[in-house]
Design a protein around this motif. Structure first.
Motif, PDB file in Angstrom:
ATOM      1  N   LEU A  50       0.828  -1.208   0.000  1.00 16.85           N
ATOM      2  CA  LEU A  50       0.000   0.000   0.000  1.00 16.85           C
ATOM      3  C   LEU A  50       0.861   1.257   0.000  1.00 16.85           C
ATOM      4  O   LEU A  50       0.574   2.220  -0.727  1.00 16.85           O
ATOM      5  CB  LEU A  50      -0.919  -0.001   1.223  1.00 16.85           C
ATOM      6  N   VAL A  51       1.919   1.258   0.804  1.00 15.42           N
ATOM      7  CA  VAL A  51       2.790   2.426   0.887  1.00 15.42           C
ATOM      8  C   VAL A  51       3.420   2.740  -0.469  1.00 15.42           C
ATOM      9  O   VAL A  51       3.627   3.902  -0.828  1.00 15.42           O
ATOM     10  CB  VAL A  51       3.877   2.195   1.960  1.00 15.42           C
ATOM     11  N   ALA A 222      -6.904  16.609   7.139  1.00 14.49           N
ATOM     12  CA  ALA A 222      -7.324  15.564   8.081  1.00 14.49           C
ATOM     13  C   ALA A 222      -6.251  14.491   8.236  1.00 14.49           C
ATOM     14  O   ALA A 222      -5.939  14.049   9.353  1.00 14.49           O
ATOM     15  CB  ALA A 222      -8.639  14.946   7.612  1.00 14.49           C
ATOM     16  N   MET A 223      -5.657  14.069   7.138  1.00 15.03           N
ATOM     17  CA  MET A 223      -4.623  13.033   7.200  1.00 15.03           C
ATOM     18  C   MET A 223      -3.330  13.578   7.808  1.00 15.03           C
ATOM     19  O   MET A 223      -2.590  12.831   8.477  1.00 15.03           O
ATOM     20  CB  MET A 223      -4.353  12.470   5.812  1.00 15.03           C
ATOM     21  N   ALA A 224      -3.020  14.847   7.601  1.00 10.75           N
ATOM     22  CA  ALA A 224      -1.828  15.428   8.229  1.00 10.75           C
ATOM     23  C   ALA A 224      -1.980  15.430   9.749  1.00 10.75           C
ATOM     24  O   ALA A 224      -1.035  15.098  10.489  1.00 10.75           O
ATOM     25  CB  ALA A 224      -1.604  16.846   7.711  1.00 10.75           C
ATOM     26  N   ILE A 225      -3.160  15.811  10.222  1.00 11.84           N
ATOM     27  CA  ILE A 225      -3.415  15.788  11.675  1.00 11.84           C
ATOM     28  C   ILE A 225      -3.349  14.352  12.199  1.00 11.84           C
ATOM     29  O   ILE A 225      -2.759  14.080  13.259  1.00 11.84           O
ATOM     30  CB  ILE A 225      -4.779  16.422  11.977  1.00 11.84           C
ATOM     31  N   PHE A 226      -3.936  13.428  11.444  1.00 15.90           N
ATOM     32  CA  PHE A 226      -3.927  12.021  11.848  1.00 15.90           C
ATOM     33  C   PHE A 226      -2.494  11.494  11.957  1.00 15.90           C
ATOM     34  O   PHE A 226      -2.139  10.816  12.942  1.00 15.90           O
ATOM     35  CB  PHE A 226      -4.722  11.203  10.827  1.00 15.90           C
ATOM     36  N   ARG A 227      -1.656  11.812  10.994  1.00 19.83           N
ATOM     37  CA  ARG A 227      -0.272  11.319  11.029  1.00 19.83           C
ATOM     38  C   ARG A 227       0.521  11.990  12.152  1.00 19.83           C
ATOM     39  O   ARG A 227       1.364  11.349  12.795  1.00 19.83           O
ATOM     40  CB  ARG A 227       0.408  11.567   9.679  1.00 19.83           C
ATOM     41  N   GLY A 228       0.292  13.272  12.397  1.00 21.30           N
ATOM     42  CA  GLY A 228       0.980  13.936  13.497  1.00 21.30           C
ATOM     43  C   GLY A 228       0.640  13.319  14.841  1.00 21.30           C
ATOM     44  O   GLY A 228       1.524  13.119  15.690  1.00 21.30           O
ATOM     45  N   ILE A 229      -0.648  13.015  15.047  1.00 21.58           N
ATOM     46  CA  ILE A 229      -1.059  12.373  16.298  1.00 21.58           C
ATOM     47  C   ILE A 229      -0.447  10.978  16.410  1.00 21.58           C
ATOM     48  O   ILE A 229       0.034  10.574  17.479  1.00 21.58           O
ATOM     49  CB  ILE A 229      -2.596  12.309  16.376  1.00 21.58           C
ATOM     50  N   ALA A 230      -0.454  10.243  15.290  1.00 21.23           N
ATOM     51  CA  ALA A 230       0.120   8.886  15.303  1.00 21.23           C
ATOM     52  C   ALA A 230       1.607   8.927  15.615  1.00 21.23           C
ATOM     53  O   ALA A 230       2.128   8.083  16.369  1.00 21.23           O
ATOM     54  CB  ALA A 230      -0.128   8.204  13.966  1.00 21.23           C
ATOM     55  N   SER A 257      -0.642   5.410   7.719  1.00 19.82           N
ATOM     56  CA  SER A 257      -0.966   6.826   7.462  1.00 19.82           C
ATOM     57  C   SER A 257      -0.212   7.359   6.247  1.00 19.82           C
ATOM     58  O   SER A 257      -0.675   8.286   5.577  1.00 19.82           O
ATOM     59  CB  SER A 257      -0.641   7.671   8.694  1.00 19.82           C
ATOM     60  N   LEU A 258       0.954   6.772   5.955  1.00 20.74           N
ATOM     61  CA  LEU A 258       1.709   7.216   4.782  1.00 20.74           C
ATOM     62  C   LEU A 258       0.941   6.943   3.493  1.00 20.74           C
ATOM     63  O   LEU A 258       0.834   7.802   2.614  1.00 20.74           O
ATOM     64  CB  LEU A 258       3.072   6.512   4.760  1.00 20.74           C
ATOM     65  N   GLY A 259       0.381   5.739   3.373  1.00 21.07           N
ATOM     66  CA  GLY A 259      -0.428   5.422   2.198  1.00 21.07           C
ATOM     67  C   GLY A 259      -1.723   6.213   2.164  1.00 21.07           C
ATOM     68  O   GLY A 259      -2.200   6.622   1.098  1.00 21.07           O
ATOM     69  N   LEU A 260      -2.304   6.451   3.371  1.00 14.69           N
ATOM     70  CA  LEU A 260      -3.558   7.203   3.424  1.00 14.69           C
ATOM     71  C   LEU A 260      -3.358   8.657   2.999  1.00 14.69           C
ATOM     72  O   LEU A 260      -4.268   9.270   2.423  1.00 14.69           O
ATOM     73  CB  LEU A 260      -4.144   7.135   4.837  1.00 14.69           C
ATOM     74  N   ILE A 261      -2.188   9.223   3.285  1.00 10.62           N
ATOM     75  CA  ILE A 261      -1.912  10.594   2.828  1.00 10.62           C
ATOM     76  C   ILE A 261      -1.934  10.659   1.310  1.00 10.62           C
ATOM     77  O   ILE A 261      -2.498  11.580   0.710  1.00 10.62           O
ATOM     78  CB  ILE A 261      -0.563  11.075   3.392  1.00 10.62           C
ATOM     79  N   ALA A 262      -1.333   9.646   0.659  1.00  8.49           N
ATOM     80  CA  ALA A 262      -1.348   9.621  -0.808  1.00  8.49           C
ATOM     81  C   ALA A 262      -2.779   9.508  -1.330  1.00  8.49           C
ATOM     82  O   ALA A 262      -3.156  10.175  -2.307  1.00  8.49           O
ATOM     83  CB  ALA A 262      -0.508   8.453  -1.315  1.00  8.49           C
ATOM     84  N   LEU A 263      -3.584   8.688  -0.664  1.00 10.18           N
ATOM     85  CA  LEU A 263      -4.980   8.561  -1.092  1.00 10.18           C
ATOM     86  C   LEU A 263      -5.766   9.838  -0.834  1.00 10.18           C
ATOM     87  O   LEU A 263      -6.716  10.150  -1.564  1.00 10.18           O
ATOM     88  CB  LEU A 263      -5.635   7.376  -0.374  1.00 10.18           C
TER      89      LEU A 263
END
Length: 586
Positions: A50-51, A222-230, A257-263
């Motif tokens: 996925l990544v 949203a994904m940037a915040i999610f990755r920062g929290i993770a 979260s890396l793959g989700l940022i791309a999505l």
């Protein structure tokens, strides 16, 4: 720069890149299945694929439609992220390459977040955050590769836990104490702060953006915040309890979260495309076919969310130059820094140019569609004006023809009245006088002269009828009501121009001439409001029969058309005929 329809990469290039991406994914899956522990193999293989596949897939999908800087960076990022899968290997060198690549990946992630969707850092805060990220990785992460014996354990990029291969790039025999006591805690805190700073910059940009850009940035934010929290949660959990199951789970969340940022980039572009479609629909429905230049500019500015949008129009070759929407002379459109220039052309000849803000993330398809619609509106307006001009010329030509015809009729009527008719009257008087003189001497000759006089009288009546039919003097002297010698009802229509009265008169006369012999009642009605209207009604039961032709309509139709009038005939077999018409008075 000039914005023109963009083409994507050649199909063969897309195919080659797709095959390369598939090979990277396959290699990541094979390596993971061979090196990862049995319990984590399937999940690690899916995550690794996925990544790699997410950024490359999103980038290739965009490049297939158009050449795009950000999409190209995404493809390169996917290829770089594939190196992180090497951290699953038990070989020290491959493992070390994978762990070092994971630090470099953070630089690429921050750049992608801050440069979306143009692929460029367009603001000072974004450039500062990017510089901070590069400085952090370059000063506190990469230099430690040469001095530490082991990378921090556990790591989200590998499944070896706290029993991982040693660092193959270390040049020292022991790890300096300050690295574990100072550098590592400091860089983890600074990493979280930098990433949350990136999220703040994205939030401010989203808040200030228009609807089109905001829809693109919301999923990315949203994904940037999610990755920062993770990231913050994983570093905190790893520092307190490295072997806890929660650390393992948070590591997987961080990697995913890396793959989700791309999505999220793909979702943002899709959302933007849907909104762009709605904006274009609003543009096409909101503009009238004959819109004004000012209304066209306002509609385009609203659809493209660019208040600074300007349109310049090219004057005809006979009046070389460019004008604005207010018909003010302007400089020829040219390339300017920070602006996009879209030409609107017909048969290769520019007729307009649309100038937009280059900093706005305009969808190329939307911009081209808007330009094409602007071209359609401009061309439609031009054709309508040309058609209106032609119709005006045609109406004026008809009016001139009718006026010339009426002048000829009046001249013939005067010539008949003053010439032939007067001579016939003089001849009749001479015949009467001669008949009286010869009555005593030659009664037979006097009788013959009297018969000739009677024939002259009939000829005079016929000449008068002809003159009356050519252009009745009563029409010009007394008007329509007096000229139409039958039952006429009028509503005080008054007098009107000679062209209007003659058109209505001859239309009524034509209708009267068409009345059949079986009619017992004929009624003409005249009234006026904004138009002079007339109606000729008869009760001839033969109305509407095929043998009752309508050739008489040609002249009335031409006359009425010359004064923008109308004529209609309603014939009902067995009941009668109703001829109606009107001529506008304004």
């Amino acid at each position: 720069m000039q914005t023109r329809p963009q083409r994507g990469l050649a199909p063969w290039a897309i195919v080659i890149l797709a095959i390369a991406a598939a090979m990277l994914c396959a290699g990541a899956v094979v390596l993971t299945l061979a090196e990862a522990p049995a319990g984590d193999r399937a999940w690690a293989a899916v995550t690794g694929a996925l990544v790699i596949a997410a950024p490359i897939g999103v980038g290739l999908a965009t490049l297939a439609r158009r050449q795009d800087r950000f999409a190209a960076i995404l493809v390169g990022a996917g290829a770089l992220w594939s190196l992180t899968v090497l951290a699953q290997s038990h070989d020290p060198t491959l493992y070390s390459v994978g762990r070092t690549a994971a630090w470099v990946v953070e630089i690429v992630v921050v750049y992608l977040l801050l440069s979306f969707p143009s692929g460029r850092l367009t603001s000072s805060p974004a450039r500062v955050a990017m510089a901070a990220t590069v400085g952090l990785v370059g000063l506190l992460y990469l230099p430690t590769v040469l001095v530490v014996q082991h990378y921090p354990e556990p790591a989200p990029w590998s499944t070896c836990g706290i029993d991982c291969p040693p660092n193959a790039f270390a040049i020292a025999d022991t790890t300096p104490a300050f690295v574990a006591d100072i550098v590592r805690p400091l860089r983890e805190v600074l990493s979280a702060l930098v990433f949350f700073g990136v999220a703040v910059i994205l939030a401010q940009r989203t808040y200030r953006a228009g609807p089109l850009l905001r829809r693109m940035l919301v999923p990315v934010l949203a994904m940037a915040i999610f990755r920062g929290i993770a990231l913050a949660a994983y570093d905190a959990a790893r520092g307190s309890a490295p072997t806890a199951a929660s650390v393992h789970a948070l590591g997987w969340v961080y990697v995913i979260s890396l793959g989700l940022i791309a999505l999220s980039f793909s979702f943002g572009m899709l959302w933007r495309g849907l909104y762009a479609t709605t904006a274009l629909q609003r543009l096409t429905l909101g503009l009238k076919p004959q819109t004004t230049p000012a209304a066209l500019r306002a509609a385009l500015a609203d659809a493209l969310e660019d208040p600074s949008l300007q349109i310049a129009y090219r004057l005809p070759d006979t009046l070389d130059g460019w004008v604005s929407e207010t018909a003010t002379r302007v400089e020829p459109p040219r390339e300017q820094q920070g602006r996009n220039l879209t030409e609107v052309s017909v048969n290769g000849q520019p007729i307009a140019a649309i100038d937009t803000d280059a900093s706005l993330p305009q969808d190329p398809a939307l911009l081209q569609a808007a330009a094409s619609y602007a071209l359609m509106v401009l061309e439609n307006g031009r054709l309508v004006r040309r058609l209106t001009s032609s119709i005006g010329e045609l109406s004026a030509s008809r009016a001139r023809i009718v006026a010339v015809t009426d002048q000829a009729r009046r001249r013939i009527e005067r010539d008949v009245h003053d010439g032939a008719q007067q001579r016939l009257v003089a001849l009749r008087i001479k015949l009467a006088l001669e008949s009286e003189r010869l009555e005593g001497e030659a009664p037979q000759t006097a009788a013959e002269l009297e018969l000739l006089g009677a024939e002259v009288d009939e000829t005079i009546d016929e000449v008068r009828a002809i003159a009356h039919g050519i252009y009745p003097s009563v029409l010009s002297d007394r008007g329509l009501v007096e000229a139409l010698s039958c039952t006429v009802r009028d509503d005080g229509i008054g007098r009107h121009s000679q062209e209007i009265e003659s058109a209505v008169y001859f239309a009524c006369v034509g209708a009267l001439d068409n009345v059949g012999r079986e009619a017992t009642r004929i009624m003409i009605t005249l009234w006026a409001d904004e138009s002079l209207r007339f109606e000729v009604r008869d009760d001839d039961p033969g109305s509407g029969r095929p043998d009752r032709g309508q050739a008489w309509l040609d002249e009335p139709l031409d006359r009425l058309a010359a004064v923008a009038g109308e004529l209609a005939v309603e014939a009902v077999p067995g009941e009668g005929t109703r001829v109606t018409g009107s001529v506008p008075l304004r």
